[in-house]
Design a protein around this motif. Structure first.
Motif, PDB file in Angstrom:
ATOM      1  N   GLU A  58      55.574  13.983  76.945  1.00  0.00           N
ATOM      2  CA  GLU A  58      55.159  12.843  76.286  1.00  0.00           C
ATOM      3  C   GLU A  58      56.136  11.860  76.160  1.00  0.00           C
ATOM      4  OE1 GLU A  58      52.057  11.707  76.293  1.00  0.00           O
ATOM      5  OE2 GLU A  58      51.597  13.483  77.263  1.00  0.00           O
ATOM      6  N   ALA A  59      57.386  12.249  75.592  1.00  0.00           N
ATOM      7  CA  ALA A  59      58.725  11.615  75.522  1.00  0.00           C
ATOM      8  C   ALA A  59      59.277  11.072  76.696  1.00  0.00           C
ATOM      9  CB  ALA A  59      59.748  12.508  74.417  1.00  0.00           C
ATOM     10  N   ARG A  67      57.682  10.742  79.636  1.00  0.00           N
ATOM     11  CA  ARG A  67      56.656   9.740  80.117  1.00  0.00           C
ATOM     12  C   ARG A  67      56.826   8.263  79.764  1.00  0.00           C
ATOM     13  NH1 ARG A  67      51.339  13.394  80.486  1.00  0.00           N
ATOM     14  NH2 ARG A  67      51.535  14.011  82.373  1.00  0.00           N
ATOM     15  N   GLU A  68      57.010   8.360  78.132  1.00  0.00           N
ATOM     16  CA  GLU A  68      57.245   7.127  77.573  1.00  0.00           C
ATOM     17  C   GLU A  68      58.404   6.206  77.971  1.00  0.00           C
ATOM     18  OE1 GLU A  68      57.097   3.678  75.418  1.00  0.00           O
ATOM     19  OE2 GLU A  68      55.333   5.473  75.658  1.00  0.00           O
ATOM     20  N   CYS A  69      59.790   7.142  78.184  1.00  0.00           N
ATOM     21  CA  CYS A  69      60.800   6.491  78.865  1.00  0.00           C
ATOM     22  C   CYS A  69      60.804   6.001  80.073  1.00  0.00           C
ATOM     23  CB  CYS A  69      61.893   7.402  78.837  1.00  0.00           C
ATOM     24  SG  CYS A  69      62.655   8.320  77.087  1.00  0.00           S
ATOM     25  N   ALA A  81      57.681   4.929  81.329  1.00  0.00           N
ATOM     26  CA  ALA A  81      57.068   3.643  81.251  1.00  0.00           C
ATOM     27  C   ALA A  81      57.799   2.484  80.772  1.00  0.00           C
ATOM     28  CB  ALA A  81      55.733   3.805  80.189  1.00  0.00           C
ATOM     29  N   ARG A  82      58.819   2.424  79.920  1.00  0.00           N
ATOM     30  CA  ARG A  82      59.674   1.688  79.343  1.00  0.00           C
ATOM     31  C   ARG A  82      60.620   1.087  80.441  1.00  0.00           C
ATOM     32  NH1 ARG A  82      60.243   4.749  74.575  1.00  0.00           N
ATOM     33  NH2 ARG A  82      62.252   5.598  75.210  1.00  0.00           N
TER      34      ARG A  82
END
Length: 177
Positions: A46-47, A49-51, A53-54
């Motif tokens: 999740e962490a 994927r978030e990076c 996405a940003r």
């Protein structure tokens, strides 16, 4: 103007110190994208994927600007490396002025401390580089790209090589008192 996007950690600090020493200062915005959540578990999907996405959002809003993305050429099997590689591909497909800079393991708080306190076991060779040397070479690449005539073909991916050392020797050096 060259903008260091985030620039945390040892490499970010080294880049911040060396940026003012550049000989070439472009009039347009040029980004060095050095931001990633360095979670203790590089398999935290999740962490990671978030990076990613940003990063996609950043490229989307800056696709016409030069972007130098700091990545790794580590072949460890974890989501950190998977998403770093996805960012490299995304940049190449979505920005005509995107460049990937791949680094080896940087010396300092990471692997050296893990070898020192026994949370990592040495095996094979480790390719090491100091953050200061990595920053110097990154900025050399940035300056080189900024001076190339736009009509010339420009490489889009750069690999900065470190020094290969047997991992057991690194452990011995960091644990020696």
């Amino acid at each position: 103007m060259i903008i260091l996007k985030n620039g945390r950690g040892q490499l970010g600090e080294a880049l911040t110190v060396q940026l003012p020493k550049l000989k070439i200062i472009p009039t347009e915005k040029v980004f060095i994208y050095h931001t990633w959540d360095m979670v203790s578990d590089k398999n935290n999907i999740e962490a990671q994927r978030e990076c990613f996405a940003r990063f996609r959002e950043f490229v989307h809003f800056n696709s016409r600007k030069k972007i130098f993305y700091i990545s790794t050429y580590s072949s460890k099997h974890n989501f950190y490396n998977v998403y770093k590689q996805q960012c490299e591909s995304y940049l190449m497909l979505n920005s005509d002025q995107g460049y990937n800079i791949k680094l080896p393991t940087l010396t300092g708080k990471g692997i050296c401390n893990k070898l020192k306190n026994g949370t990592a076991k040495p095996y094979g060779e480790i390719e090491l580089m100091t953050p200061k040397e990595a920053a110097r070479q990154i900025l050399n690449i940035v300056e080189e790209v900024l001076t190339i005539d736009i009509k010339e073909p420009i490489s889009k991916t750069y690999r900065i090589e470190g020094t290969k050392i047997p991992a057991n020797l690194v452990q011995e050096l960091v644990t020696h008192e």
